[in-house]
Design a protein around this motif. Sequence first.
Motif, PDB file in Angstrom:
ATOM      1  N   THR A 136       5.239   9.544   0.160  1.00 24.09           N
ATOM      2  CA  THR A 136       6.712   9.608   0.205  1.00 24.09           C
ATOM      3  C   THR A 136       7.288   8.243  -0.159  1.00 24.09           C
ATOM      4  OG1 THR A 136       6.554  11.235   1.980  1.00 24.09           O
ATOM      5  CG2 THR A 136       8.695  10.189   1.628  1.00 24.09           C
ATOM      6  N   PRO A 137       7.920   8.134  -1.354  1.00 25.84           N
ATOM      7  CA  PRO A 137       8.011   9.175  -2.396  1.00 25.84           C
ATOM      8  C   PRO A 137       6.680   9.345  -3.110  1.00 25.84           C
ATOM      9  CG  PRO A 137       8.939   7.139  -3.199  1.00 25.84           C
ATOM     10  CD  PRO A 137       8.592   6.882  -1.755  1.00 25.84           C
ATOM     11  N   ALA A 138       6.559  10.430  -3.902  1.00 29.71           N
ATOM     12  CA  ALA A 138       5.335  10.686  -4.656  1.00 29.71           C
ATOM     13  C   ALA A 138       5.061   9.527  -5.608  1.00 29.71           C
ATOM     14  CB  ALA A 138       5.468  11.997  -5.431  1.00 29.71           C
ATOM     15  N   ILE A 139       3.774   9.283  -5.861  1.00 27.95           N
ATOM     16  CA  ILE A 139       3.356   8.175  -6.721  1.00 27.95           C
ATOM     17  C   ILE A 139       2.980   8.721  -8.085  1.00 27.95           C
ATOM     18  CG2 ILE A 139       1.643   6.352  -7.036  1.00 27.95           C
ATOM     19  CD1 ILE A 139       1.505   6.096  -4.014  1.00 27.95           C
ATOM     20  N   LYS A 140       3.452   8.080  -9.117  1.00 32.44           N
ATOM     21  CA  LYS A 140       3.188   8.517 -10.488  1.00 32.44           C
ATOM     22  C   LYS A 140       1.782   8.123 -10.910  1.00 32.44           C
ATOM     23  CE  LYS A 140       4.948   7.915 -15.231  1.00 32.44           C
ATOM     24  NZ  LYS A 140       4.838   9.337 -15.579  1.00 32.44           N
ATOM     25  N   SER A 141       1.074   9.056 -11.537  1.00 31.63           N
ATOM     26  CA  SER A 141      -0.238   8.771 -12.092  1.00 31.63           C
ATOM     27  C   SER A 141      -0.103   8.065 -13.434  1.00 31.63           C
ATOM     28  CB  SER A 141      -1.025  10.070 -12.270  1.00 31.63           C
ATOM     29  OG  SER A 141      -2.243   9.838 -12.939  1.00 31.63           O
ATOM     30  N   GLU A 142      -1.211   7.530 -13.922  1.00 30.10           N
ATOM     31  CA  GLU A 142      -1.191   6.850 -15.215  1.00 30.10           C
ATOM     32  C   GLU A 142      -1.261   7.823 -16.390  1.00 30.10           C
ATOM     33  OE1 GLU A 142      -4.381   4.061 -15.111  1.00 30.10           O
ATOM     34  OE2 GLU A 142      -3.264   2.569 -13.979  1.00 30.10           O
ATOM     35  N   PRO A 192       0.824  -1.208   0.000  1.00 29.14           N
ATOM     36  CA  PRO A 192       0.000   0.000   0.000  1.00 29.14           C
ATOM     37  C   PRO A 192       0.864   1.267   0.000  1.00 29.14           C
ATOM     38  CG  PRO A 192      -0.843  -1.595   1.578  1.00 29.14           C
ATOM     39  CD  PRO A 192       0.473  -2.120   1.106  1.00 29.14           C
ATOM     40  N   GLY A 193       0.390   2.267  -0.764  1.00 26.38           N
ATOM     41  CA  GLY A 193       1.071   3.551  -0.776  1.00 26.38           C
ATOM     42  C   GLY A 193       2.302   3.612  -1.643  1.00 26.38           C
ATOM     43  N   THR A 194       2.437   2.667  -2.590  1.00 21.16           N
ATOM     44  CA  THR A 194       3.639   2.664  -3.432  1.00 21.16           C
ATOM     45  C   THR A 194       3.340   2.816  -4.924  1.00 21.16           C
ATOM     46  OG1 THR A 194       3.628   0.236  -3.572  1.00 21.16           O
ATOM     47  CG2 THR A 194       4.924   1.254  -1.796  1.00 21.16           C
ATOM     48  N   HIS A 195       2.156   2.401  -5.381  1.00 18.96           N
ATOM     49  CA  HIS A 195       1.826   2.483  -6.802  1.00 18.96           C
ATOM     50  C   HIS A 195       0.355   2.815  -6.974  1.00 18.96           C
ATOM     51  CE1 HIS A 195       5.493   0.014  -6.923  1.00 18.96           C
ATOM     52  NE2 HIS A 195       5.663   0.479  -8.141  1.00 18.96           N
ATOM     53  N   PHE A 196       0.034   3.497  -8.070  1.00 20.79           N
ATOM     54  CA  PHE A 196      -1.349   3.781  -8.444  1.00 20.79           C
ATOM     55  C   PHE A 196      -1.828   2.705  -9.408  1.00 20.79           C
ATOM     56  CE2 PHE A 196      -4.493   5.541 -11.362  1.00 20.79           C
ATOM     57  CZ  PHE A 196      -5.399   6.141 -10.505  1.00 20.79           C
TER      58      PHE A 196
END
Length: 419
Positions: A335-341, A199-203
């Motif tokens: 943290t770190p920021a997660i990249k959107s699609e 959780p909290g690592t990828h979108f």
Amino acid sequence: MCRSSTSPRSVRVLRAGAALLLGLCAPVLHANDRWQSLDGFLRASTGPGGFPGAVALVEHEGHVAFHGQWGHADIAGTRPMNASNIFRIYSMTKPVTSVAVLMLMEEGKLSLDDPLSRYLPAFADRQVVIGGDVEHPQVAPTPRALTLRHLLTHTSGFAAASDTHLVATKLLTRADVDSATSLEDVAARLATLPLADAPGTHFHYEGSNTELLARVVEVVSGQSFQQFLQQRIFQPLDMRDTGFEVPPAQRARVVDLPTTDDASGKLRVADTVSARTPGARLKGYDSGAGGLYSTAADYMQFARMLVNDGCSGQRQLLSRKTVDLMMSDQLDGFTPAIKSETAGEGFGLGGYVVTQPAYRGKLGSVGQFGWSGAASTYFTIDRSEKLVAILLMQYLPGGEVPLRSPSTRFYNLVYQAIP
């Protein structure tokens, strides 16, 4: 006191739209020609070889700027589209579910960073797939708890992406969540699965997240999800034609749901329960991820509440600060920021948030919020411009040459038309 910027004229036009526009095919245009291009685009889009029909509704600075209907409500072309037609809005249900969760947050009944296991204990001690195969997956404990914020932002680790998460995707498919008969059943099936990512690592855009949020609403409120939405959102907003199924007496208003035939390339009725029986439930439970039917006027009531800082008439459904939170990019806060699609977009609490309009290749504003539905329904909210734009069609992409999505051109034409 709640103060809305919506004019009495706008309310009359939207609520009385079905009566005023029934059977008419021409949109309402201003004396100037700013909206002519949008009218022409929608007329062409619903012509031969295009979508069967469409309803569009645009409100700017509290006034109806553009509205109309084009084409037909059926594939055969025997029922002219009108403002009262009912559409399957699929994933445009998700922002409604987010509002339900945020209402409970404002009442102090939950917090966004609460672990999901506080409300659904079976989700304690989550594990993540690190190898193996679908019969013998290798798993390890996740480094952090799965929270409500993770569900709202699709960063929970649930994923259906067979190219990068083959094992987790096959396990999720095997759980057959769509055949569940209740949100409790949905949660029970998902609780048996390991996650694809911590959780909290990828979108990963995945409906399971929002189904679990709907179940949390049931547990926290003590009501069924349908009852909560009806009492807290639909009735206060006078959304008379929105729900998980359409009453039999109103089903003639439901638009056909076509897809493209592989063999002929022509439109045919899609192979879904709600396509074969218009008005029937899209799923066997109150799907917070994609189960609602609605009309353009009803969804405008919901969107207008959000563009007006949570206010509808004399009622404040959400606080201004909560709407700010909903429409803020949450992915940048990890943290770190997660990249959107999607380039130029982040993700708020239930919908995209525009972060850099230039990168999207379409007109818009920083902070613009919205989402779409699987069967070609679209909406966007731009609070800086006091703008709401809604386009409802019915078409499930399919076949070798599916119809091209109209969303980019629709929004570009909307933005070029506003002063």
